[in-house]
Design a protein around this motif. Structure first.
Motif, short mmCIF file in Angstrom:
data_model
loop_
_atom_site.label_atom_id
_atom_site.label_comp_id
_atom_site.label_asym_id
_atom_site.label_seq_id
_atom_site.Cartn_x
_atom_site.Cartn_y
_atom_site.Cartn_z
N ALA A 12 -5.40 -1.39 -5.54
CA ALA A 12 -4.94 -2.79 -4.54
C ALA A 12 -5.27 -1.60 -2.70
O ALA A 12 -5.58 -2.84 -1.96
N THR A 13 -5.22 -0.84 -3.05
CA THR A 13 -4.90 0.01 -1.68
C THR A 13 -6.65 -0.19 -1.00
O THR A 13 -6.79 -0.12 0.09
N ILE A 14 -7.19 0.56 -1.10
CA ILE A 14 -8.74 0.31 -1.04
C ILE A 14 -9.21 -1.28 -0.50
O ILE A 14 -10.12 -1.82 0.56
N ILE A 15 -8.49 -2.06 -1.51
CA ILE A 15 -8.98 -3.51 -0.68
C ILE A 15 -7.78 -3.72 0.51
O ILE A 15 -9.01 -4.51 1.50
N CYS A 16 -7.02 -3.07 -0.04
CA CYS A 16 -6.52 -3.52 2.01
C CYS A 16 -7.65 -2.54 3.15
O CYS A 16 -7.68 -2.64 3.59
N HIS A 21 -11.03 -2.69 7.65
CA HIS A 21 -12.39 -3.05 8.37
C HIS A 21 -13.02 -3.50 8.80
O HIS A 21 -13.68 -3.51 9.64
N VAL A 22 -12.76 -4.90 8.39
CA VAL A 22 -13.30 -6.17 8.71
C VAL A 22 -12.39 -6.77 10.15
O VAL A 22 -12.75 -6.92 11.06
N ILE A 23 -11.31 -6.28 9.71
CA ILE A 23 -10.48 -6.79 11.45
C ILE A 23 -10.72 -5.45 12.59
O ILE A 23 -11.22 -6.23 13.24
N TYR A 24 -10.54 -4.47 11.69
CA TYR A 24 -10.82 -3.14 12.95
C TYR A 24 -12.57 -3.62 13.39
O TYR A 24 -13.10 -3.32 14.39
N TRP A 54 -0.08 3.54 6.53
CA TRP A 54 0.19 4.13 5.53
C TRP A 54 -0.76 3.21 4.39
O TRP A 54 -0.32 5.02 3.44
N MET A 55 -1.66 3.30 4.49
CA MET A 55 -3.08 3.11 3.82
C MET A 55 -3.24 4.52 3.13
O MET A 55 -3.33 4.42 1.84
N MET A 56 -3.52 5.48 3.99
CA MET A 56 -4.65 6.10 3.46
C MET A 56 -3.44 7.42 3.51
O MET A 56 -3.66 8.31 1.93
N ILE A 57 -2.56 7.41 4.35
CA ILE A 57 -1.49 8.04 3.49
C ILE A 57 -0.42 7.89 2.05
O ILE A 57 -0.73 8.99 1.05
N LEU A 58 -0.64 6.72 1.71
CA LEU A 58 0.02 6.53 0.11
C LEU A 58 -1.47 6.97 -0.86
O LEU A 58 -1.25 7.44 -2.23
N LEU A 59 -2.90 6.95 -0.05
CA LEU A 59 -4.13 7.19 -1.28
C LEU A 59 -3.87 9.15 -0.78
O LEU A 59 -4.44 9.92 -2.65
N PHE A 60 -3.95 9.25 -0.08
CA PHE A 60 -3.47 10.80 -0.63
C PHE A 60 -2.55 11.68 -1.49
O PHE A 60 -2.85 12.39 -2.31
N ILE A 61 -1.17 10.37 -1.43
CA ILE A 61 -0.57 10.96 -1.90
C ILE A 61 -0.46 10.32 -3.83
O ILE A 61 -0.13 11.09 -4.74
N VAL A 62 -1.58 9.48 -3.80
CA VAL A 62 -1.67 9.06 -5.66
C VAL A 62 -2.54 10.04 -5.98
O VAL A 62 -2.90 10.29 -7.13
N SER A 63 -3.87 10.68 -4.69
CA SER A 63 -4.26 12.08 -5.28
C SER A 63 -3.93 13.30 -5.45
O SER A 63 -4.03 13.69 -6.70
N GLY A 64 -2.76 13.51 -4.75
CA GLY A 64 -2.19 14.48 -5.31
C GLY A 64 -1.62 14.49 -6.86
O GLY A 64 -1.59 15.05 -7.57
N VAL A 65 -0.88 13.09 -7.27
CA VAL A 65 -0.31 13.01 -8.27
C VAL A 65 -1.48 13.26 -9.14
O VAL A 65 -1.06 13.38 -10.54
N GLY A 326 -18.29 -7.35 2.75
CA GLY A 326 -17.94 -6.44 2.62
C GLY A 326 -17.31 -5.72 0.81
O GLY A 326 -17.91 -5.01 0.39
N PHE A 327 -16.95 -6.97 0.08
CA PHE A 327 -16.26 -6.74 -1.20
C PHE A 327 -17.34 -6.99 -2.10
O PHE A 327 -16.75 -5.89 -2.69
N ALA A 328 -17.89 -8.53 -1.93
CA ALA A 328 -18.84 -8.21 -3.47
C ALA A 328 -20.54 -7.57 -2.57
O ALA A 328 -20.60 -6.39 -3.87
N GLY A 329 -20.17 -6.85 -1.40
CA GLY A 329 -22.30 -6.29 -1.49
C GLY A 329 -21.31 -4.36 -1.95
O GLY A 329 -22.32 -3.94 -2.09
#
Length: 357
Positions: A12-16, A21-24, A54-65, A326-329
């Motif tokens: 779900a975070t990767i979809i975020c 990146h589309v908005i960016y 928060w999105m990359m911070i959360l991915l690093f937390i999950v990766s640590g877990v 971005g998503f389908a590709g």
């Protein structure tokens, strides 16, 4: 036993990240290497402020877990080997095998081809290095993984046991070291490499949030944490909308870090409480989330470049098309590359053909 809430948080975070990146690509605040805004101001840019802290911070937390859980059933040697194959190979060798294509579009978007003065034979390695893009995350994650492999041999589980006693007050107070770490080890030019805060949150994931007892305590406060995150997010946008959210002093301001930490806790707690289950969508996305992350930015940047250069389509249509690309590709590239011998190892870190069922 697989922790489905972690899988669900990750995909779900990767979809975020894709949405971000589309908005960016058309934002009016952090304009290096992007198309730029359709007009000023762009209120849809607020989506960046909602996601970036928060999105990359959360991915690093999950990766640590996940690193902690992996090491409970595998040796340090196996951990080092698997992380090197999965993370280091795609972010180094993969640049020259595939990601140089991303580098081409990055250089087109930034106008580098018109500015660069180098022999033609140097363009390929330059494009390859320029194609690093979103792979900074797995490069950094590999470094932290090697550090945890070393620490694992020294720590023997004592700190992990102590951290398992953390209650909600302690977990909330961890915002202080997270805030402090946001000021250190930030690279001056490529602002994505925030080694201080990302390293801190990765290790907090490993030592603190890998304790299921801690997550259970957080889950009991899910609703208050969601409300707190919403309030702090609104305050952060009110104070900083229009500022460059990806640079100092905004990305490590008190409102940004407070919002980021409350959001991570709210997501961890609510996902454990309500999303710790296996679903058909979750199963589909879990198997493809890494590939989506690796590949999504190429179709975003390529479609954005071509649409704005060769068409006069209205902004809403461009946003929709670029998101679909971005998503389908990203998913389509993952399906193709994961089936090509050698290339799947170099770009995705998989030796054997991936079978999706």
């Amino acid at each position: 036993m697989r922790k489905h809430y972690l899988d669900n948080i990750r995909w779900a975070t990767i979809i975020c990240v894709v949405i971000f990146h589309v908005i960016y690509m058309f934002n009016g605040e952090a304009q290096a290497g992007v198309i730029g805004p359709f007009k000023e101001p762009q209120y849809q840019d607020a989506i960046q402020y909602l996601l970036y802290p928060w999105m990359m911070i959360l991915l690093f937390i999950v990766s640590g877990v996940c690193s902690r859980y992996y090491l409970e059933t595998h040796s340090v040697k196996e951990f080092v080997k698997s992380r090197t194959t999965k993370l280091l190979v795609p972010s180094t060798i993969g640049l020259f095998v595939f990601q140089w294509i991303q580098g081409y579009f990055n250089m087109r978007l930034s106008g580098a081809f018109e500015k660069i003065e180098a022999p033609k034979y140097m363009l390929y390695p330059i494009m390859a290095i320029s194609g690093t893009g979103v792979l900074w995350f797995i490069q950094t994650l590999w470094l932290f993984s090697m550090m945890i492999a070393f620490i694992r041999k020294l720590e023997k589980g004592r700190l992990y046991e102590i951290c398992g006693k953390a209650n909600i007050c302690v977990v909330l107070a961890l915002v202080l070291p997270v805030y402090g770490s946001s000021f250190i080890l930030n690279t001056p030019v490529i602002v994505a490499y925030r080694f201080g805060i990302y390293g801190t949150t990765f290790f907090l994931g490993y030592f603190v949030f890998a304790n299921e007892e801690v997550i259970e305590r957080i889950s009991k406060w899910s609703l208050p944490l969601i409300i707190l995150s919403a309030v702090l997010g609104g305050a952060y946008i009110y104070l900083h909308f229009g500022d460059n959210y990806a640079e100092n002093p905004v990305f490590n301001s008190i409102p940004a870090i407070a919002y980021a930490w409350s959001s991570c806790l709210a997501i961890l707690g609510s996902a454990y409480k309500w999303g710790n289950k296996k679903t058909a969508l979750g199963n589909f996305m879990t198997k493809r989330s890494f590939g989506l992350y690796v590949f999504h930015y190429l179709p975003i940047s390529a479609s954005a470049y071509l649409l704005t250069k060769y068409t006069e389509m209205p902004a809403p249509a461009i946003y929709i098309i670029v998101f679909i690309c971005g998503f389908a590709g990203g998913l389509l590239l993952n399906e193709i590359i994961s089936r090509v011998p050698f290339v799947r190892w170099a770009v995705l870190g998989i030796k054997k053909e991936k079978r999706n069922v």
